[in-house]
Motif scaffolding. Structure first.
Motif, PDB file in Angstrom:
ATOM      1  N   MET A   1      47.015  -5.285   3.904  1.00 43.60           N
ATOM      2  CA  MET A   1      47.069  -3.961   3.706  1.00 43.60           C
ATOM      3  C   MET A   1      46.522  -3.531   4.943  1.00 43.60           C
ATOM      4  N   ASP A   2      45.417  -4.176   5.380  1.00 45.73           N
ATOM      5  CA  ASP A   2      44.455  -3.581   6.449  1.00 45.73           C
ATOM      6  C   ASP A   2      45.355  -3.458   7.882  1.00 45.73           C
ATOM      7  N   TYR A   3      46.382  -4.531   7.937  1.00 42.12           N
ATOM      8  CA  TYR A   3      47.104  -4.497   8.951  1.00 42.12           C
ATOM      9  C   TYR A   3      48.163  -3.352   9.172  1.00 42.12           C
ATOM     10  N   PHE A   4      48.641  -3.088   7.838  1.00 44.06           N
ATOM     11  CA  PHE A   4      49.639  -2.069   7.743  1.00 44.06           C
ATOM     12  C   PHE A   4      48.865  -0.642   7.909  1.00 44.06           C
ATOM     13  N   ASP A   5      47.771  -0.412   7.526  1.00 35.98           N
ATOM     14  CA  ASP A   5      46.861   0.609   7.812  1.00 35.98           C
ATOM     15  C   ASP A   5      46.545   0.842   9.471  1.00 35.98           C
ATOM     16  N   ASN A   6      46.428  -0.233   9.980  1.00 39.42           N
ATOM     17  CA  ASN A   6      46.182  -0.074  11.510  1.00 39.42           C
ATOM     18  C   ASN A   6      47.549   0.199  12.484  1.00 39.42           C
ATOM     19  N   ASP A  80      64.246  -6.454  11.739  1.00 39.77           N
ATOM     20  CA  ASP A  80      64.143  -6.886  13.008  1.00 39.77           C
ATOM     21  C   ASP A  80      62.629  -6.927  13.592  1.00 39.77           C
ATOM     22  N   LEU A  81      61.956  -5.568  13.207  1.00 35.68           N
ATOM     23  CA  LEU A  81      60.582  -5.510  13.693  1.00 35.68           C
ATOM     24  C   LEU A  81      59.713  -6.638  12.840  1.00 35.68           C
ATOM     25  N   LEU A  82      60.185  -6.871  11.874  1.00 38.13           N
ATOM     26  CA  LEU A  82      59.302  -8.014  11.093  1.00 38.13           C
ATOM     27  C   LEU A  82      59.506  -9.506  11.511  1.00 38.13           C
ATOM     28  N   LEU A  83      60.829  -9.482  11.620  1.00 37.62           N
ATOM     29  CA  LEU A  83      61.236 -11.227  12.257  1.00 37.62           C
ATOM     30  C   LEU A  83      61.136 -11.366  13.606  1.00 37.62           C
ATOM     31  N   LYS A  84      61.715 -10.568  14.189  1.00 33.74           N
ATOM     32  CA  LYS A  84      61.455 -10.680  15.806  1.00 33.74           C
ATOM     33  C   LYS A  84      60.462 -10.495  16.696  1.00 33.74           C
ATOM     34  N   GLN A  85      59.657  -9.355  16.254  1.00 34.53           N
ATOM     35  CA  GLN A  85      58.301  -9.174  16.834  1.00 34.53           C
ATOM     36  C   GLN A  85      57.161  -9.717  16.207  1.00 34.53           C
ATOM     37  N   GLY A  86      57.408 -10.725  15.341  1.00 29.10           N
ATOM     38  CA  GLY A  86      56.360 -11.491  14.804  1.00 29.10           C
ATOM     39  C   GLY A  86      55.503 -10.723  13.879  1.00 29.10           C
ATOM     40  N   LEU A  87      55.944  -9.634  13.138  1.00 22.84           N
ATOM     41  CA  LEU A  87      55.183  -8.969  12.286  1.00 22.84           C
ATOM     42  C   LEU A  87      54.861  -9.784  10.809  1.00 22.84           C
ATOM     43  N   MET A  88      55.995 -10.700  10.811  1.00 26.16           N
ATOM     44  CA  MET A  88      55.748 -11.506   9.405  1.00 26.16           C
ATOM     45  C   MET A  88      54.376 -12.068   9.234  1.00 26.16           C
ATOM     46  N   LYS A  89      54.174 -12.863  10.345  1.00 29.72           N
ATOM     47  CA  LYS A  89      52.643 -13.568  10.302  1.00 29.72           C
ATOM     48  C   LYS A  89      51.657 -12.378  10.338  1.00 29.72           C
ATOM     49  N   LYS A  90      51.695 -11.339  10.811  1.00 33.74           N
ATOM     50  CA  LYS A  90      50.652 -10.458  10.913  1.00 33.74           C
ATOM     51  C   LYS A  90      50.404  -9.735   9.347  1.00 33.74           C
ATOM     52  N   PHE A  91      51.563  -9.705   8.604  1.00 35.02           N
ATOM     53  CA  PHE A  91      51.534  -9.310   7.242  1.00 35.02           C
ATOM     54  C   PHE A  91      51.296 -10.380   6.334  1.00 35.02           C
ATOM     55  N   ASN A  92      50.882 -11.363   6.930  1.00 34.33           N
ATOM     56  CA  ASN A  92      50.701 -12.746   6.133  1.00 34.33           C
ATOM     57  C   ASN A  92      51.699 -13.068   5.167  1.00 34.33           C
ATOM     58  N   ILE A  93      53.000 -13.133   5.679  1.00 32.04           N
ATOM     59  CA  ILE A  93      54.285 -13.538   4.804  1.00 32.04           C
ATOM     60  C   ILE A  93      54.504 -14.779   5.411  1.00 32.04           C
ATOM     61  N   THR A  94      54.580 -15.799   4.278  1.00 32.30           N
ATOM     62  CA  THR A  94      54.669 -17.316   4.560  1.00 32.30           C
ATOM     63  C   THR A  94      56.027 -17.393   5.105  1.00 32.30           C
ATOM     64  N   LYS A  95      56.247 -18.627   5.764  1.00 31.87           N
ATOM     65  CA  LYS A  95      57.554 -19.097   6.307  1.00 31.87           C
ATOM     66  C   LYS A  95      58.747 -19.134   5.125  1.00 31.87           C
ATOM     67  N   GLU A  96      58.231 -19.537   3.915  1.00 32.91           N
ATOM     68  CA  GLU A  96      59.090 -19.849   2.822  1.00 32.91           C
ATOM     69  C   GLU A  96      59.720 -18.392   2.398  1.00 32.91           C
ATOM     70  N   ASN A  97      58.634 -17.533   2.388  1.00 32.44           N
ATOM     71  CA  ASN A  97      59.194 -16.035   1.885  1.00 32.44           C
ATOM     72  C   ASN A  97      59.833 -15.362   3.066  1.00 32.44           C
ATOM     73  N   SER A  98      59.682 -15.555   4.206  1.00 28.76           N
ATOM     74  CA  SER A  98      60.035 -14.639   5.399  1.00 28.76           C
ATOM     75  C   SER A  98      61.657 -14.368   5.230  1.00 28.76           C
ATOM     76  N   GLN A  99      62.564 -15.337   4.994  1.00 30.39           N
ATOM     77  CA  GLN A  99      63.875 -14.893   4.914  1.00 30.39           C
ATOM     78  C   GLN A  99      64.262 -13.750   3.356  1.00 30.39           C
ATOM     79  N   LEU A 100      63.602 -14.007   2.427  1.00 32.00           N
ATOM     80  CA  LEU A 100      63.611 -13.222   1.333  1.00 32.00           C
ATOM     81  C   LEU A 100      63.170 -11.719   1.724  1.00 32.00           C
ATOM     82  N   VAL A 101      62.025 -11.636   2.286  1.00 27.90           N
ATOM     83  CA  VAL A 101      61.385 -10.356   2.633  1.00 27.90           C
ATOM     84  C   VAL A 101      62.396  -9.971   3.876  1.00 27.90           C
ATOM     85  N   TYR A 102      63.083 -10.491   4.615  1.00 27.99           N
ATOM     86  CA  TYR A 102      63.775 -10.034   5.936  1.00 27.99           C
ATOM     87  C   TYR A 102      65.090  -9.305   5.112  1.00 27.99           C
TER      88      TYR A 102
END
Length: 105
Positions: A1-6, A80-102
């Motif tokens: 959540m800190d990353y989201f705030d920033n 697209d922001l989350l997946l293609k710009q690498g924000l998944m990692k910055k929001f601590n979304i695991t690789k296993e959950n990334s497709q579900l979040v996308y």
């Protein structure tokens, strides 16, 4: 959540509507927690639901890509922001959950 705030901080300065979207995202996150608990989801699933709730409008907060030119496209843009710009990692979304979040966004 800190990353989201920033992440949102710079847009809140530039766009008054980003302020509303910021608080809206936190309300949705809170509601996801309430719903998850009412469904007796695991702690991990509740955290994932909260993350999705927080990020569901990220494409509305940063809306500067000409490819996505109307409000109806904000989900696609956010995903697209989350997946293609690498924000998944910055929001601590695991690789296993990334497709579900996308897909959820």
């Amino acid at each position: 959540m800190d990353y989201f705030d920033n992440y949102v901080k710079e847009y809140r300065k530039l766009d008054k509507s980003a302020e509303y979207k910021y608080y809206h995202s936190y309300r949705v996150m809170h509601n996801m927690e309430i719903i998850g608990k009412s469904l007796n989801l695991t702690k991990e699933d509740i955290e994932l639901a909260k993350t999705i709730g927080l990020l569901h409008d990220i494409g509305k907060i940063k809306k500067d890509d000409k490819k996505y030119n109307n409000d109806h496209d904000h989900g696609d843009y956010g995903a697209d922001l989350l997946l293609k710009q690498g924000l998944m990692k910055k929001f601590n979304i695991t690789k296993e959950n990334s497709q579900l979040v996308y897909k959820a966004i």
